[in-house]
Design a protein around this motif. Sequence first.
Motif, mmCIF file in Angstrom:
data_model
loop_
_atom_site.group_PDB
_atom_site.id
_atom_site.type_symbol
_atom_site.label_atom_id
_atom_site.label_comp_id
_atom_site.label_asym_id
_atom_site.label_seq_id
_atom_site.Cartn_x
_atom_site.Cartn_y
_atom_site.Cartn_z
ATOM 1 N N MET A 1 30.218 35.998 45.213
ATOM 2 C CA MET A 1 29.484 37.231 45.385
ATOM 3 C C MET A 1 28.023 36.990 45.081
ATOM 4 S SD MET A 1 28.446 38.392 42.336
ATOM 5 C CE MET A 1 28.121 40.043 42.973
ATOM 6 N N ARG A 2 27.188 37.971 45.377
ATOM 7 C CA ARG A 2 25.775 37.777 45.104
ATOM 8 C C ARG A 2 25.082 39.063 44.713
ATOM 9 N NH1 ARG A 2 23.131 38.415 50.705
ATOM 10 N NH2 ARG A 2 21.195 38.125 49.667
ATOM 11 N N ASP A 174 41.905 32.328 43.342
ATOM 12 C CA ASP A 174 42.017 33.527 44.189
ATOM 13 C C ASP A 174 40.985 34.625 43.945
ATOM 14 O OD1 ASP A 174 43.239 34.942 46.293
ATOM 15 O OD2 ASP A 174 44.490 36.085 44.905
ATOM 16 N N GLU A 175 39.835 34.305 43.391
ATOM 17 C CA GLU A 175 38.838 35.374 43.204
ATOM 18 C C GLU A 175 38.375 35.920 44.544
ATOM 19 O OE1 GLU A 175 35.041 37.426 42.861
ATOM 20 O OE2 GLU A 175 35.392 35.583 43.973
ATOM 21 N N GLU A 176 38.266 35.046 45.543
ATOM 22 C CA GLU A 176 37.658 35.461 46.810
ATOM 23 C C GLU A 176 38.558 36.374 47.642
ATOM 24 O OE1 GLU A 176 34.685 35.210 47.469
ATOM 25 O OE2 GLU A 176 33.838 33.443 46.490
ATOM 26 N N VAL A 177 39.852 36.400 47.330
ATOM 27 C CA VAL A 177 40.741 37.240 48.151
ATOM 28 C C VAL A 177 41.393 38.343 47.334
ATOM 29 C CG1 VAL A 177 42.764 37.269 49.660
ATOM 30 C CG2 VAL A 177 41.119 35.387 49.830
HETATM 31 ZN ZN LIG Z 1 32.321 33.898 43.647
#
Ligand SMILES: [Zn+2]
Length: 471
Positions: A1-2, A174-177
């Motif tokens: 994330m950003r 699995d943070e991204e999904v």
């Molecule tokens: Zn990230």
Amino acid sequence: MRVFIPRTVWLAMLVVLLPGSLAGAPGAELPNLDWPRYQDETVRLLQQYIRIDTSNPPGNEMAAAEFWHRQFDEAGIPNTIYPYAPGRANLYAVIKGDGTRRPIVLLNHLDVVRAQPENWKAPPFAGEILDGYLYGRGALDMKDQGVLEAMVMLIVQRAHIRLKRDLIFLATADEEVGDSGSAWIIQNHPELVRGAKYLITEGGSNLIYPGKGTVYGVGVAEKVPFWIRLKATARGGHGSIPIPDSAPNQLVRALYHVVNWQTPIHLLPAVEEYFHAVAPLEGEPLAAQLRNIRQALAHPDFVRQLSRNPDFNYQLRDTVSLTMLKGSEQTNVIPDTAWAQIDVRLLPGESPQEFLARLRAVVGNDKIKIEPLSEFRQPNSSPTNTLLYRIIEQVVHEYNPRAIVAPVLNAGYTESQMYRPLGIICYGFVPIELTPEVDATEHAANERVPVDQLRRAVKMFYEIVVRTGNQ
Ligand SMILES: [Zn+2]
């Protein structure tokens, strides 16, 4: 994330001229460590780590967990792999302090988003260095930070640094999904992080404009998604005979009110602090207004002016984006149902039930069914008047005296949301300065990190963690 830094701040930065070099001298408190060797190791580890393809889906984080397992075993740091599904695992490592202060958690995720190799200058899973940048999926999100966190563990262990706090390294899948890695830890092994005082993870970013200015954003809060469906039901029929109260007509009338709805302004302390911190980058009269934003927001004209900037607007209120619409499959058929979905993002501290009640009033039609699409997590935030925040400011200013350090409310979600309910102060922070152009490669082609920044970051990060660990 950003993190988003408001566009007007970027523009202002381009015209604020600060003479002289922005690179400050490193802090005086560093013990006699062989930094060039640790910096070489940091770069080498990130190259190796990027070569482990943890694109999610499917993730395959086990290979990355095993990578850290080998590094920590070799250094004699106790660590455990927690497999929880085929190919999927979290890794936990700890260096015990003397127990007189509560632990610090260094949290990072093992997975990365997918990459389309044909659009890259260097292959996304090769860890190649080109023109001073280390290329690869995860170079910014967030294998860079994973390596920095691991390096702090390795240095503390090898140099026999004694700390008051336990140092916990937690790498999750699995943070991204779906956040299933962190969810599994919190559900099955909350004791691993329970009692911790601080947690550092992604959600901070620092934008640099050579010769102009730099803002270090410390992520202290996040907006939380609250997705909602609005559904109208009525008699259908042939398109040649209009039905005034058809499902699509009722839905469109309701949505007209929803998209024109100006939700109330709610100024969070962290956002007030943010505007105050970045005010020097703006020209007058805006600078003075941002410095005293609470007073300035009492004027409706100023509210309108600020709301026109999407990057300011999202920080000040709950937001609603209309994203999905569905009516008939055929032009000549009036359907008996029509629905829309809206992407609502709530500020920390907001109540989803109260939001729903306000939305119902705005829609003003009881026949339209309004239902949340997912389970809602109460949004939360961390304060800035803490030891860790103060040490981050100190260390940043030792390295870059002109930098502005500001708390940031992230528009996107981070896993800090999942750990704060355990009583942990969670910040998004990584001491790497990026130009907006390089920052924008996160989740995109040619994701890359400047090697000189990475080398500097390991010292800064070490100082921040070790100073906090001893106080
Ligand atoms: Zn990230």
